[in-house]
Design a protein around this motif. Structure first.
Motif, PDB file in Angstrom:
ATOM      1  N   GLY A  32     -23.997  -2.547  -2.874  1.00  0.00           N
ATOM      2  CA  GLY A  32     -24.190  -1.190  -3.065  1.00  0.00           C
ATOM      3  C   GLY A  32     -23.598  -0.366  -2.348  1.00  0.00           C
ATOM      4  O   GLY A  32     -23.791   0.974  -2.641  1.00  0.00           O
ATOM      5  N   THR A  33     -23.011  -0.628  -1.160  1.00  0.00           N
ATOM      6  CA  THR A  33     -22.475   0.227  -0.314  1.00  0.00           C
ATOM      7  C   THR A  33     -21.152  -0.110   0.050  1.00  0.00           C
ATOM      8  O   THR A  33     -20.168   0.771   0.299  1.00  0.00           O
ATOM      9  CB  THR A  33     -23.073   0.674   1.218  1.00  0.00           C
ATOM     10  OG1 THR A  33     -23.333  -0.709   1.626  1.00  0.00           O
ATOM     11  CG2 THR A  33     -24.551   1.197   0.715  1.00  0.00           C
ATOM     12  N   ARG A  34     -20.920  -1.379   0.156  1.00  0.00           N
ATOM     13  CA  ARG A  34     -19.455  -1.960   0.321  1.00  0.00           C
ATOM     14  C   ARG A  34     -19.061  -3.037  -0.922  1.00  0.00           C
ATOM     15  O   ARG A  34     -19.939  -3.698  -1.100  1.00  0.00           O
ATOM     16  CB  ARG A  34     -19.412  -2.558   1.630  1.00  0.00           C
ATOM     17  CG  ARG A  34     -19.228  -1.475   2.722  1.00  0.00           C
ATOM     18  CD  ARG A  34     -19.197  -2.387   4.124  1.00  0.00           C
ATOM     19  NE  ARG A  34     -18.781  -3.844   4.010  1.00  0.00           N
ATOM     20  CZ  ARG A  34     -17.992  -4.368   4.701  1.00  0.00           C
ATOM     21  NH1 ARG A  34     -17.437  -3.591   5.810  1.00  0.00           N
ATOM     22  NH2 ARG A  34     -17.877  -5.628   4.614  1.00  0.00           N
ATOM     23  N   LEU A  35     -17.716  -2.729  -1.454  1.00  0.00           N
ATOM     24  CA  LEU A  35     -17.396  -3.675  -2.226  1.00  0.00           C
ATOM     25  C   LEU A  35     -16.065  -4.527  -1.794  1.00  0.00           C
ATOM     26  O   LEU A  35     -15.460  -3.594  -0.909  1.00  0.00           O
ATOM     27  CB  LEU A  35     -16.629  -3.031  -3.650  1.00  0.00           C
ATOM     28  CG  LEU A  35     -16.144  -4.004  -4.783  1.00  0.00           C
ATOM     29  CD1 LEU A  35     -17.121  -5.016  -5.100  1.00  0.00           C
ATOM     30  CD2 LEU A  35     -15.500  -3.098  -5.630  1.00  0.00           C
ATOM     31  N   VAL A  36     -16.181  -5.854  -1.767  1.00  0.00           N
ATOM     32  CA  VAL A  36     -15.012  -6.519  -1.110  1.00  0.00           C
ATOM     33  C   VAL A  36     -14.477  -7.449  -1.982  1.00  0.00           C
ATOM     34  O   VAL A  36     -14.981  -8.287  -2.907  1.00  0.00           O
ATOM     35  CB  VAL A  36     -15.681  -7.473  -0.010  1.00  0.00           C
ATOM     36  CG1 VAL A  36     -14.689  -8.153   0.708  1.00  0.00           C
ATOM     37  CG2 VAL A  36     -16.498  -6.748   0.916  1.00  0.00           C
ATOM     38  N   LEU A  37     -13.142  -7.257  -2.339  1.00  0.00           N
ATOM     39  CA  LEU A  37     -12.462  -7.974  -2.946  1.00  0.00           C
ATOM     40  C   LEU A  37     -11.629  -9.079  -1.920  1.00  0.00           C
ATOM     41  O   LEU A  37     -10.874  -8.437  -1.048  1.00  0.00           O
ATOM     42  CB  LEU A  37     -11.314  -7.074  -3.923  1.00  0.00           C
ATOM     43  CG  LEU A  37     -11.956  -6.880  -5.291  1.00  0.00           C
ATOM     44  CD1 LEU A  37     -13.244  -5.693  -4.970  1.00  0.00           C
ATOM     45  CD2 LEU A  37     -10.907  -6.037  -6.267  1.00  0.00           C
ATOM     46  N   GLN A  38     -11.208 -10.064  -2.607  1.00  0.00           N
ATOM     47  CA  GLN A  38     -10.226 -11.004  -1.851  1.00  0.00           C
ATOM     48  C   GLN A  38      -9.125 -11.760  -2.669  1.00  0.00           C
ATOM     49  O   GLN A  38      -9.547 -11.762  -3.896  1.00  0.00           O
ATOM     50  CB  GLN A  38     -10.893 -11.902  -0.979  1.00  0.00           C
ATOM     51  CG  GLN A  38     -11.761 -13.052  -1.567  1.00  0.00           C
ATOM     52  CD  GLN A  38     -12.586 -14.003  -0.545  1.00  0.00           C
ATOM     53  OE1 GLN A  38     -12.319 -13.935   0.435  1.00  0.00           O
ATOM     54  NE2 GLN A  38     -13.550 -14.433  -1.083  1.00  0.00           N
ATOM     55  N   ALA A  39      -8.174 -12.135  -2.036  1.00  0.00           N
ATOM     56  CA  ALA A  39      -7.023 -12.866  -2.806  1.00  0.00           C
ATOM     57  C   ALA A  39      -6.343 -14.022  -1.854  1.00  0.00           C
ATOM     58  O   ALA A  39      -6.239 -13.401  -0.797  1.00  0.00           O
ATOM     59  CB  ALA A  39      -6.165 -12.030  -3.396  1.00  0.00           C
ATOM     60  N   PRO A  40      -5.899 -14.999  -2.133  1.00  0.00           N
ATOM     61  CA  PRO A  40      -5.218 -16.036  -1.398  1.00  0.00           C
ATOM     62  C   PRO A  40      -4.165 -15.412  -0.931  1.00  0.00           C
ATOM     63  O   PRO A  40      -3.151 -14.893  -1.716  1.00  0.00           O
ATOM     64  CB  PRO A  40      -5.469 -17.346  -2.123  1.00  0.00           C
ATOM     65  CG  PRO A  40      -5.445 -16.954  -3.690  1.00  0.00           C
ATOM     66  CD  PRO A  40      -6.142 -15.452  -3.515  1.00  0.00           C
ATOM     67  N   LEU A  41      -3.588 -15.972   0.276  1.00  0.00           N
ATOM     68  CA  LEU A  41      -2.155 -15.458   0.663  1.00  0.00           C
ATOM     69  C   LEU A  41      -1.151 -16.151  -0.255  1.00  0.00           C
ATOM     70  O   LEU A  41      -0.108 -15.536  -0.551  1.00  0.00           O
ATOM     71  CB  LEU A  41      -2.016 -15.991   2.130  1.00  0.00           C
ATOM     72  CG  LEU A  41      -0.768 -15.596   2.700  1.00  0.00           C
ATOM     73  CD1 LEU A  41      -0.449 -13.855   2.720  1.00  0.00           C
ATOM     74  CD2 LEU A  41      -0.589 -16.119   4.262  1.00  0.00           C
ATOM     75  N   GLU A  42      -1.416 -17.290  -0.575  1.00  0.00           N
ATOM     76  CA  GLU A  42      -0.346 -18.321  -1.409  1.00  0.00           C
ATOM     77  C   GLU A  42       0.417 -17.762  -2.387  1.00  0.00           C
ATOM     78  O   GLU A  42       1.594 -17.573  -2.471  1.00  0.00           O
ATOM     79  CB  GLU A  42      -0.946 -19.499  -1.693  1.00  0.00           C
ATOM     80  CG  GLU A  42       0.173 -20.584  -2.361  1.00  0.00           C
ATOM     81  CD  GLU A  42       1.572 -20.699  -1.489  1.00  0.00           C
ATOM     82  OE1 GLU A  42       2.641 -20.890  -2.155  1.00  0.00           O
ATOM     83  OE2 GLU A  42       1.302 -20.985  -0.408  1.00  0.00           O
ATOM     84  N   PRO A  43      -0.400 -17.108  -3.380  1.00  0.00           N
ATOM     85  CA  PRO A  43       0.460 -16.496  -4.494  1.00  0.00           C
ATOM     86  C   PRO A  43       0.881 -14.842  -4.330  1.00  0.00           C
ATOM     87  O   PRO A  43       1.475 -14.193  -5.125  1.00  0.00           O
ATOM     88  CB  PRO A  43      -0.419 -16.430  -5.717  1.00  0.00           C
ATOM     89  CG  PRO A  43      -1.854 -16.447  -4.954  1.00  0.00           C
ATOM     90  CD  PRO A  43      -1.700 -17.159  -3.760  1.00  0.00           C
TER      91      PRO A  43
END
Length: 147
Positions: A32-43
């Motif tokens: 509700g205050t922070r959105l976190v997205l992630q992605a792996p380093l490999e691609p």
């Protein structure tokens, strides 16, 4: 926020923006205050084995886009990035992690009111790509929501 809404939003991104699937983007959390997205380093790496600048830029843009989409709650609205500024500070040598903080209540109220009245509103957001406790990239972008 429910896990199902996070997965629904992630599926929406993968369907509407195919690059997100190729990058391996996932929505890690939204409180509700922070959105976190992630992605792996490999691609998402470059010839040096660190995160590619274009992937970092894309992930930061997606974090802002997703926050607007979630905050608006209008699944018929269109969200676009109007402009952005990026500052690369340190290389990212592991998973890419973008953190977008929700603006204060007054700013969000004005954004929602403008959208309700005119069907168009803009919002400037800050996103930080973090790695090993450091802010590796800083992004500021203005997003426009429209009917």
């Amino acid at each position: 926020m429910s896990e199902s809404l996070l997965r629904e939003t992630e599926a929406y991104l993968h369907e509407q923006i195919p690059l997100t699937r190729a990058m391996g983007v996932t929505l890690e959390s939204w409180d509700g205050t922070r959105l976190v997205l992630q992605a792996p380093l490999e691609p998402n790496h470059n010839h040096l084995g660190t995160a590619f600048g274009g992937s970092l830029s894309a992930l930061a843009t997606l974090a802002g886009y997703s926050l607007v989409w979630l905050m608006l709650g209008d699944r018929e609205a269109h969200v676009v990035v109007r402009d952005s500024h990026i500052r690369y500070r340190h290389p990212v040598r592991g998973p890419l992690r973008a953190v977008c903080s929700r603006p204060d209540d007054e700013t969000m109220q004005a954004f929602r009111q403008q959208f309700a009245e005119s069907g168009r509103a803009r919002l400037t957001l800050q996103v930080v790509i973090e790695h090993d406790g450091k802010a590796c990239m800083e992004f500021e972008g203005t997003f426009v929501a429209m009917r």
